[in-house]
Design a protein around this motif. Structure first.
Motif, PDB file in Angstrom:
ATOM      1  N   VAL A 147      -7.958 -39.383  37.317  1.00 22.08           N
ATOM      2  CA  VAL A 147      -7.859 -40.129  36.057  1.00 22.08           C
ATOM      3  C   VAL A 147      -6.690 -39.602  35.229  1.00 22.08           C
ATOM      4  CG1 VAL A 147      -9.012 -40.666  33.872  1.00 22.08           C
ATOM      5  CG2 VAL A 147     -10.301 -40.750  36.023  1.00 22.08           C
ATOM      6  N   ALA A 148      -6.528 -38.294  35.183  1.00 22.98           N
ATOM      7  CA  ALA A 148      -5.388 -37.719  34.456  1.00 22.98           C
ATOM      8  C   ALA A 148      -4.063 -38.217  35.031  1.00 22.98           C
ATOM      9  CB  ALA A 148      -5.457 -36.196  34.515  1.00 22.98           C
ATOM     10  N   GLN A 149      -3.975 -38.342  36.337  1.00 23.44           N
ATOM     11  CA  GLN A 149      -2.754 -38.843  36.970  1.00 23.44           C
ATOM     12  C   GLN A 149      -2.504 -40.311  36.605  1.00 23.44           C
ATOM     13  OE1 GLN A 149      -3.740 -37.941  41.046  1.00 23.44           O
ATOM     14  NE2 GLN A 149      -2.591 -36.015  41.028  1.00 23.44           N
ATOM     15  N   VAL A 150      -3.566 -41.103  36.494  1.00 26.18           N
ATOM     16  CA  VAL A 150      -3.414 -42.497  36.074  1.00 26.18           C
ATOM     17  C   VAL A 150      -2.823 -42.551  34.666  1.00 26.18           C
ATOM     18  CG1 VAL A 150      -4.663 -44.610  35.444  1.00 26.18           C
ATOM     19  CG2 VAL A 150      -5.241 -43.400  37.552  1.00 26.18           C
ATOM     20  N   LEU A 151      -3.336 -41.712  33.770  1.00 25.29           N
ATOM     21  CA  LEU A 151      -2.828 -41.695  32.400  1.00 25.29           C
ATOM     22  C   LEU A 151      -1.357 -41.299  32.368  1.00 25.29           C
ATOM     23  CD1 LEU A 151      -5.856 -40.052  30.547  1.00 25.29           C
ATOM     24  CD2 LEU A 151      -5.204 -42.460  30.597  1.00 25.29           C
ATOM     25  N   ASP A 152      -0.981 -40.316  33.147  1.00 25.44           N
ATOM     26  CA  ASP A 152       0.425 -39.915  33.204  1.00 25.44           C
ATOM     27  C   ASP A 152       1.297 -41.072  33.693  1.00 25.44           C
ATOM     28  OD1 ASP A 152      -0.131 -37.375  32.305  1.00 25.44           O
ATOM     29  OD2 ASP A 152      -0.221 -36.489  34.310  1.00 25.44           O
ATOM     30  N   THR A 153       0.840 -41.745  34.731  1.00 26.36           N
ATOM     31  CA  THR A 153       1.607 -42.855  35.288  1.00 26.36           C
ATOM     32  C   THR A 153       1.735 -43.997  34.289  1.00 26.36           C
ATOM     33  OG1 THR A 153       0.848 -42.272  37.516  1.00 26.36           O
ATOM     34  CG2 THR A 153       1.743 -44.487  37.217  1.00 26.36           C
ATOM     35  N   ALA A 154       0.679 -44.203  33.488  1.00 30.96           N
ATOM     36  CA  ALA A 154       0.702 -45.258  32.478  1.00 30.96           C
ATOM     37  C   ALA A 154       1.453 -44.847  31.220  1.00 30.96           C
ATOM     38  CB  ALA A 154      -0.729 -45.662  32.117  1.00 30.96           C
ATOM     39  N   GLY A 155       1.960 -43.622  31.185  1.00 29.31           N
ATOM     40  CA  GLY A 155       2.722 -43.154  30.033  1.00 29.31           C
ATOM     41  C   GLY A 155       1.874 -42.742  28.853  1.00 29.31           C
ATOM     42  N   ILE A 156       0.605 -42.422  29.094  1.00 30.35           N
ATOM     43  CA  ILE A 156      -0.306 -42.009  28.018  1.00 30.35           C
ATOM     44  C   ILE A 156      -0.519 -40.510  28.156  1.00 30.35           C
ATOM     45  CG2 ILE A 156      -2.605 -42.298  27.003  1.00 30.35           C
ATOM     46  CD1 ILE A 156      -2.619 -45.126  28.201  1.00 30.35           C
ATOM     47  N   THR A 157       0.161 -39.746  27.331  1.00 38.93           N
ATOM     48  CA  THR A 157       0.135 -38.291  27.473  1.00 38.93           C
ATOM     49  C   THR A 157      -0.636 -37.592  26.359  1.00 38.93           C
ATOM     50  OG1 THR A 157       2.268 -38.155  26.332  1.00 38.93           O
ATOM     51  CG2 THR A 157       2.305 -38.265  28.743  1.00 38.93           C
ATOM     52  N   GLY A 158      -0.912 -38.287  25.252  1.00 40.86           N
ATOM     53  CA  GLY A 158      -1.628 -37.666  24.143  1.00 40.86           C
ATOM     54  C   GLY A 158      -3.132 -37.781  24.303  1.00 40.86           C
ATOM     55  N   PRO A 159      -3.878 -37.324  23.313  1.00 37.95           N
ATOM     56  CA  PRO A 159      -5.335 -37.393  23.385  1.00 37.95           C
ATOM     57  C   PRO A 159      -5.836 -38.837  23.408  1.00 37.95           C
ATOM     58  CG  PRO A 159      -4.602 -36.043  21.523  1.00 37.95           C
ATOM     59  CD  PRO A 159      -3.398 -36.700  22.077  1.00 37.95           C
ATOM     60  N   VAL A 160      -6.901 -39.069  24.201  1.00 38.40           N
ATOM     61  CA  VAL A 160      -7.489 -40.399  24.331  1.00 38.40           C
ATOM     62  C   VAL A 160      -8.987 -40.321  24.052  1.00 38.40           C
ATOM     63  CG1 VAL A 160      -5.771 -41.065  26.056  1.00 38.40           C
ATOM     64  CG2 VAL A 160      -7.980 -40.174  26.802  1.00 38.40           C
ATOM     65  N   HIS A 161      -9.557 -41.439  23.617  1.00 36.59           N
ATOM     66  CA  HIS A 161     -11.005 -41.567  23.513  1.00 36.59           C
ATOM     67  C   HIS A 161     -11.536 -41.838  24.918  1.00 36.59           C
ATOM     68  CE1 HIS A 161     -10.832 -41.513  19.175  1.00 36.59           C
ATOM     69  NE2 HIS A 161     -10.066 -42.590  19.137  1.00 36.59           N
ATOM     70  N   LEU A 162     -12.333 -40.930  25.453  1.00 41.82           N
ATOM     71  CA  LEU A 162     -12.881 -41.060  26.795  1.00 41.82           C
ATOM     72  C   LEU A 162     -14.281 -41.660  26.720  1.00 41.82           C
ATOM     73  CD1 LEU A 162     -11.774 -37.567  28.136  1.00 41.82           C
ATOM     74  CD2 LEU A 162     -10.867 -39.769  28.891  1.00 41.82           C
ATOM     75  N   VAL A 163     -14.472 -42.789  27.376  1.00 41.73           N
ATOM     76  CA  VAL A 163     -15.753 -43.500  27.386  1.00 41.73           C
ATOM     77  C   VAL A 163     -16.214 -43.610  28.828  1.00 41.73           C
ATOM     78  CG1 VAL A 163     -16.984 -45.606  26.738  1.00 41.73           C
ATOM     79  CG2 VAL A 163     -15.013 -44.837  25.375  1.00 41.73           C
ATOM     80  N   GLY A 164     -17.385 -43.042  29.152  1.00 39.69           N
ATOM     81  CA  GLY A 164     -17.842 -43.069  30.537  1.00 39.69           C
ATOM     82  C   GLY A 164     -19.299 -43.449  30.648  1.00 39.69           C
ATOM     83  N   ASN A 165     -19.585 -44.317  31.605  1.00 42.31           N
ATOM     84  CA  ASN A 165     -20.951 -44.742  31.908  1.00 42.31           C
ATOM     85  C   ASN A 165     -21.426 -44.065  33.188  1.00 42.31           C
ATOM     86  OD1 ASN A 165     -22.402 -47.587  33.468  1.00 42.31           O
ATOM     87  ND2 ASN A 165     -23.399 -46.400  31.871  1.00 42.31           N
ATOM     88  N   SER A 166     -22.601 -43.451  33.152  1.00 45.28           N
ATOM     89  CA  SER A 166     -23.220 -42.862  34.335  1.00 45.28           C
ATOM     90  C   SER A 166     -22.306 -41.785  34.929  1.00 45.28           C
ATOM     91  CB  SER A 166     -23.537 -43.977  35.341  1.00 45.28           C
ATOM     92  OG  SER A 166     -24.476 -43.553  36.292  1.00 45.28           O
ATOM     93  N   LEU A 167     -21.892 -41.915  36.188  1.00 46.52           N
ATOM     94  CA  LEU A 167     -20.943 -40.955  36.760  1.00 46.52           C
ATOM     95  C   LEU A 167     -19.683 -40.870  35.912  1.00 46.52           C
ATOM     96  CD1 LEU A 167     -19.831 -39.133  39.090  1.00 46.52           C
ATOM     97  CD2 LEU A 167     -18.971 -41.262  40.121  1.00 46.52           C
ATOM     98  N   GLY A 168     -19.244 -41.998  35.353  1.00 48.05           N
ATOM     99  CA  GLY A 168     -18.042 -41.997  34.521  1.00 48.05           C
ATOM    100  C   GLY A 168     -18.156 -41.076  33.326  1.00 48.05           C
ATOM    101  N   GLY A 169     -19.366 -40.891  32.800  1.00 47.40           N
ATOM    102  CA  GLY A 169     -19.560 -39.945  31.706  1.00 47.40           C
ATOM    103  C   GLY A 169     -19.311 -38.518  32.152  1.00 47.40           C
ATOM    104  N   ALA A 170     -19.787 -38.175  33.352  1.00 47.19           N
ATOM    105  CA  ALA A 170     -19.540 -36.834  33.879  1.00 47.19           C
ATOM    106  C   ALA A 170     -18.056 -36.633  34.174  1.00 47.19           C
ATOM    107  CB  ALA A 170     -20.370 -36.612  35.137  1.00 47.19           C
ATOM    108  N   VAL A 171     -17.384 -37.678  34.670  1.00 46.50           N
ATOM    109  CA  VAL A 171     -15.939 -37.581  34.901  1.00 46.50           C
ATOM    110  C   VAL A 171     -15.208 -37.353  33.585  1.00 46.50           C
ATOM    111  CG1 VAL A 171     -13.887 -38.806  35.722  1.00 46.50           C
ATOM    112  CG2 VAL A 171     -16.046 -39.013  36.974  1.00 46.50           C
ATOM    113  N   ALA A 172     -15.618 -38.072  32.537  1.00 45.93           N
ATOM    114  CA  ALA A 172     -14.994 -37.899  31.223  1.00 45.93           C
ATOM    115  C   ALA A 172     -15.184 -36.473  30.717  1.00 45.93           C
ATOM    116  CB  ALA A 172     -15.578 -38.898  30.231  1.00 45.93           C
TER     117      ALA A 172
END
Length: 284
Positions: free
Chosen positions: A82-107
């Motif tokens: 996920v961090a690599q996706v953000l870098d590729t998308a040009g989003i390097t600053g802090p983000v609001h992380l929203v995760g459902n189920s497994l996605g919450g643990a990933v966040a």
């Protein structure tokens, strides 16, 4: 015949195809789905939040239209992806992380591993707050039963959707078709079994990774909102009380007559809740 998940955008991240949706302008938000699911579980929230946020919805590695990793699929590996996706998308600053189920643990894992990336956490019926989990996931940890249970049968896909939603109106033919398309991806069984067996056993979710992760998140003192549906059949609503104990500064909210995905069953109320949470000044 192989049926693909619904169309979305695509990025190439570290040489790997990633299915995603990116829209809107404003403070960045990342939406992360659960195990065996896709970014389509956040379609309604993506549209609502993109009115005044830069929103990134992503299929986790090996899920939906995203290619699998070359390493075992574990919680740290998903967070790094996920961090690599953000870098590729040009989003390097802090983000609001929203995760459902497994996605919450990933966040939570991403925030713990790289605190500078996290502006806040919104944990939606999130994994990590208790041992209890639906028997369907616990049985996947048993060899060789797991592979047999993951065969893409329409009846199984329908029962899974019925377990996710309290209101049967959300168990649509479109959602069942998407679930079957995801399950028929050639790597889907391997990815599911790697994740399930790294996170749990037939007895339930492993305590070791939960203890370490929650201690790390609590130490961050990060603005955190934990929400649950009171009729969740996947991860019981009692885990919300556990979350309040382990993350005492977190804000909690329980949706009535709601299953495992409040972001779908209570879309408008969920959107209002999270945007009000983000607008609130930090405690203290």
């Amino acid at each position: 015949m192989t049926i693909a998940p619904p169309p979305a955008d695509e990025l190439i991240v570290a040489g790997r195809r990633v299915r995603c949706r990116i829209a809107g302008d404003g403070p960045p938000v990342v939406l992360l789905h659960g195990i065996g699911r896709t970014l389509d579980d956040f379609a309604a929230q993506h549209a609502l939040l993109a009115r005044d946020h830069r929103v990134v919805s992503v299929d986790l590695p090996g899920h939906g239209g995203s290619a699998p990793l070359d390493v075992p699929h574990t919680l740290p590996a998903l967070a790094t992806a996920v961090a690599q996706v953000l870098d590729t998308a040009g989003i390097t600053g802090p983000v609001h992380l929203v995760g459902n189920s497994l996605g919450g643990a990933v966040a939570m894992r991403l925030a713990a591993d790289d605190p500078a990336r996290a502006a806040s956490l919104v944990l939606v019926n999130s994994a990590g707050f208790g041992r209890e989990v639906t028997v369907a996931l616990r049985l996947l940890a048993l060899r060789p039963l797991g592979r047999l249970l993951l065969r893409p049968y329409p009846a199984v896909a329908r029962r899974t959707e019925q377990a996710i939603f309290h209101d049967p109106a959300y168990v649509t033919e479109e959602r069942i078709a998407t679930a079957l398309a995801v399950a028929r991806q050639p790597h889907a069984t391997r990815v599911m079994l790697e994740l399930v067996r790294s996170l749990g056993t037939w007895r339930g979710v492993r305590p070791q990774w939960r203890r370490e992760l929650l201690a790390a998140v609590a130490a961050l003192d990060l603005p955190t909102l934990v929400v649950w549906g009171d009729r969740d059949q996947i991860l019981p609503a009692g885990h919300l009380a556990n979350a309040r104990t382990r993350l005492p500064k977190a804000r909690g909210h329980l949706f009535r007559d709601t299953g495992h995905m409040p972001q779908i069953e209570r879309a408008a109320a969920f959107h209002a809740l999270v945007t009000e949470f983000w607008a609130r000044p930090p405690a203290g």
